[in-house]
Write an enzyme that holds these catalytic residues in place. Structure first.
Site, mmCIF file in Angstrom:
data_model
loop_
_atom_site.group_PDB
_atom_site.id
_atom_site.type_symbol
_atom_site.label_atom_id
_atom_site.label_comp_id
_atom_site.label_asym_id
_atom_site.label_seq_id
_atom_site.Cartn_x
_atom_site.Cartn_y
_atom_site.Cartn_z
ATOM 1 N N ASP A 99 0.867 -1.161 0.000
ATOM 2 C CA ASP A 99 0.000 0.000 0.000
ATOM 3 C C ASP A 99 0.914 1.224 0.000
ATOM 4 O O ASP A 99 2.134 1.105 0.162
ATOM 5 C CB ASP A 99 -0.894 -0.039 1.238
ATOM 6 C CG ASP A 99 -1.848 1.144 1.320
ATOM 7 O OD1 ASP A 99 -2.313 1.603 0.263
ATOM 8 O OD2 ASP A 99 -2.108 1.608 2.443
ATOM 9 N N ASP A 101 -0.075 4.933 1.465
ATOM 10 C CA ASP A 101 -0.209 5.766 2.656
ATOM 11 C C ASP A 101 0.012 4.959 3.928
ATOM 12 O O ASP A 101 -0.601 3.913 4.139
ATOM 13 C CB ASP A 101 -1.598 6.413 2.703
ATOM 14 C CG ASP A 101 -1.834 7.331 1.519
ATOM 15 O OD1 ASP A 101 -1.103 8.320 1.389
ATOM 16 O OD2 ASP A 101 -2.746 7.037 0.710
#
Length: 545
Positions: A99, A101
């Protein structure tokens, strides 16, 4: 979350209680096997001084605890370690996914203030909320992740793995709700399954409960509490369901309308915590021939600028596939959405995608198409993310990928747990609990008065332990005694977990993670304590290396 300090304290409590009781011929475990205690050692024909006897046992336990603390201080946990829920060998991992963030990139404390302020202004300007709520500012120390919010009752609370509310952690607005009111409200402290959050933290039962699992949800919880506080303080009659929806929509719009993205891109040094470790991790994996991909819900220009800042302008050369605006968790479940290529100017192309090419950026799509185009299936894939539901749950349950959770709060909590003050408090708390368990067989009035004093002290110490972490809600991982609901989901959906990706730099790419076999309640703990190979990763050993 098991720790060396807690484990040693737990064993210390058992040993101390056993030692104290041996004077009268009864070992600690004998209480459970043999039933009621034997008579106290007293002279024939004299009434036992129960008060004096119990307080002497208390003082002996105190001395034993003080003697144990130095040895516990030599077994501190390493905050940069990786912890395992499930056995996994990195030698089996060929493909690493990430991912964006709070996985590849971390943000400064300024970002949550930005989100809070922007959503608060949207409430005022677009939802016609009173301008006076602008006086409320974001408090980074108010909430923790994993809390539940009762939409109908407008209360925020911490719930354990068994669906019990931790009393003293229920807040209406910015004020704690008295325990008696909580018990009356819920007819006890248990929340029934049908009212709890479902698979993705959203309630399917009349929108009763919402669990906040995202790091970005911290400003949302604070804003909800602040607006609730304003309405309560000013005796304004309001509908809690509408308030919840308006705050949720405002927080969403901070993202969807690009307010957050534009602010970060305009002042990237203020909002992004630069760290060379991210590039070091990616470079290490690339040097060992590992394939890598990125799947994020963030937009392409935002990701590109952030990655250029923390990794370098050649960041795309490290990734075999890059997917933006994936709309996780729908990406993992919806088979209908095809991929679209994004050109250098951010424009979506109409071409049919037959192959996911290195150096290109793709938008939307779905995991089923991803698997068909890449062939990356099963346990040879390890995906890292910070959101336990959106990033990890489907991958481990439905697709057989291995999963790694990034829990930034872990490092700060471990540092607290390594302090002498915390260790002293926890060791005595565990010892006192063991003492209460063993001495409860004395049912006379004098003994019961002493035990009540001990229970009062235990309650005060539990509150003290909570305050070590967060004054309102305590630790992310534990209630007074049990694992939190957050930890229950973490244990189910993550094979390994760590504070940041940089922890990978401490391990060889062929390292095997073995979960510690902590004893069940009916198992003897002796076999789990001593073997060095089975111990948790310790701070002193890491420093020595």
């Amino acid at each position: 979350m098991a720790t060396a300090a807690a484990a040693v304290a737990r064993r210390a409590g058992a040993r101390a209680a056993a030692a104290l009781l041996s004077a009268c011929g009864t070992a600690a475990r004998g209480w459970r096997r043999a039933g009621p205690a034997r008579p106290l050692c007293t002279a024939p024909g004299t009434a036992p001084d129960m008060k004096g006897y119990l307080w002497e046992r208390y003082r002996e336990a105190k001395r034993s605890t003080e003697d144990l603390v130095p040895s516990i201080m030599n077994n501190l946990l390493n905050p940069d370690a990786i912890f395992s829920n499930n056995e996994m060998s990195l030698s089996d991992i060929e493909i690493y996914g990430f991912d964006y963030d709070y996985t590849l990139v971390f943000y400064s404390k300024h970002l949550h203030t930005l989100i809070f302020n922007a959503a608060r202004d949207l409430l005022i300007n677009e939802h016609r909320y009173p301008a006076e709520i602008r006086k409320y500012e974001y408090d980074p120390n108010f909430a923790i992740r994993g809390l539940h919010y009762d939409v109908q009752r407008a209360v925020l609370m911490k719930i354990d793995a068994f669906h019990y509310i931790q009393l003293g952690t229920v807040y209406r607005g910015l004020s704690v709700v008295p325990d008696e009111e909580v018990i009356e409200m819920y007819e006890g402290s248990h929340v029934p399954l049908e009212q709890m959050s479902d698979f993705y933290g959203k309630s399917s039962h009349g929108n009763t409960m919402k669990q906040f699992m995202d790091i970005f949800s911290l400003p949302e919880m604070s804003l909800l509490s602040c607006v609730n506080e304003y309405f309560l303080k000013n005796n304004i009659d309001y509908e809690p369901v509408h308030l919840y929806k308006d705050v949720k929509d405002s927080i969403r719009d901070v993202h969807i309308k690009g307010i957050m993205y534009r602010a970060i891109e305009a002042d990237i040094e203020k909002y992004i915590c630069y760290a060379e470790q991210t590039r070091a991790v990616l470079a290490k994996l690339a040097d060992h021939g590992k394939k890598m991909f990125l799947i994020t819900n963030s937009p392409s220009s935002f990701v590109d600028k952030g990655m250029r800042y923390i990794v370098g302008k050649d960041w795309r050369d490290l990734f075999d596939v890059v997917i933006v605006q994936a709309e996780k968790p729908n990406f993992f479940n919806d088979k209908r959405r095809p991929f679209r290529k994004v050109n250098e100017k951010g424009v979506l192309l109409w071409d049919k995608i037959h192959k996911l090419q290195k150096g290109q950026i793709y938008k939307q799509g779905n995991l089923y198409e991803f698997l068909k185009l890449t062939g990356w299936r099963g346990s040879k894939v390890l995906y890292f993310g910070d959101h336990i539901y959106s990033d990890l749950a489907d991958l481990t349950l439905k697709h057989g990928w291995r999963t790694g959770a990034i829990i930034p709060e872990l490092r700060s909590e471990l540092k607290i747990m390594n302090t002498e003050q915390y260790i002293q408090t926890m060791t005595w708390l565990q010892t006192l609990t063991g003492l209460l368990e063993q001495m409860q067989v004395h049912r006379d009035a004098e003994s019961q008065l002493v035990l009540q004093e001990w229970k009062k002290e235990r309650k005060e110490m539990r509150e003290m332990t909570k305050n070590f972490f967060n004054t309102q809600f305590g630790s992310l991982f534990r209630t007074d005694q049990n694992p939190t609901y957050f930890l229950r989901r973490l244990s189910r959906f993550a094979d390994i977990y760590m504070a940041s990706l940089s922890c990978l730099l401490n391990y060889d790419v062929s390292h095997t993670f073995y979960p510690r076999r902590t004893p069940l309640q009916h198992e003897l703990p002796a076999w789990s304590d001593g073997a060095p190979a089975l111990r948790p990763p310790l701070l002193q050993e890491a420093q020595a290396e």
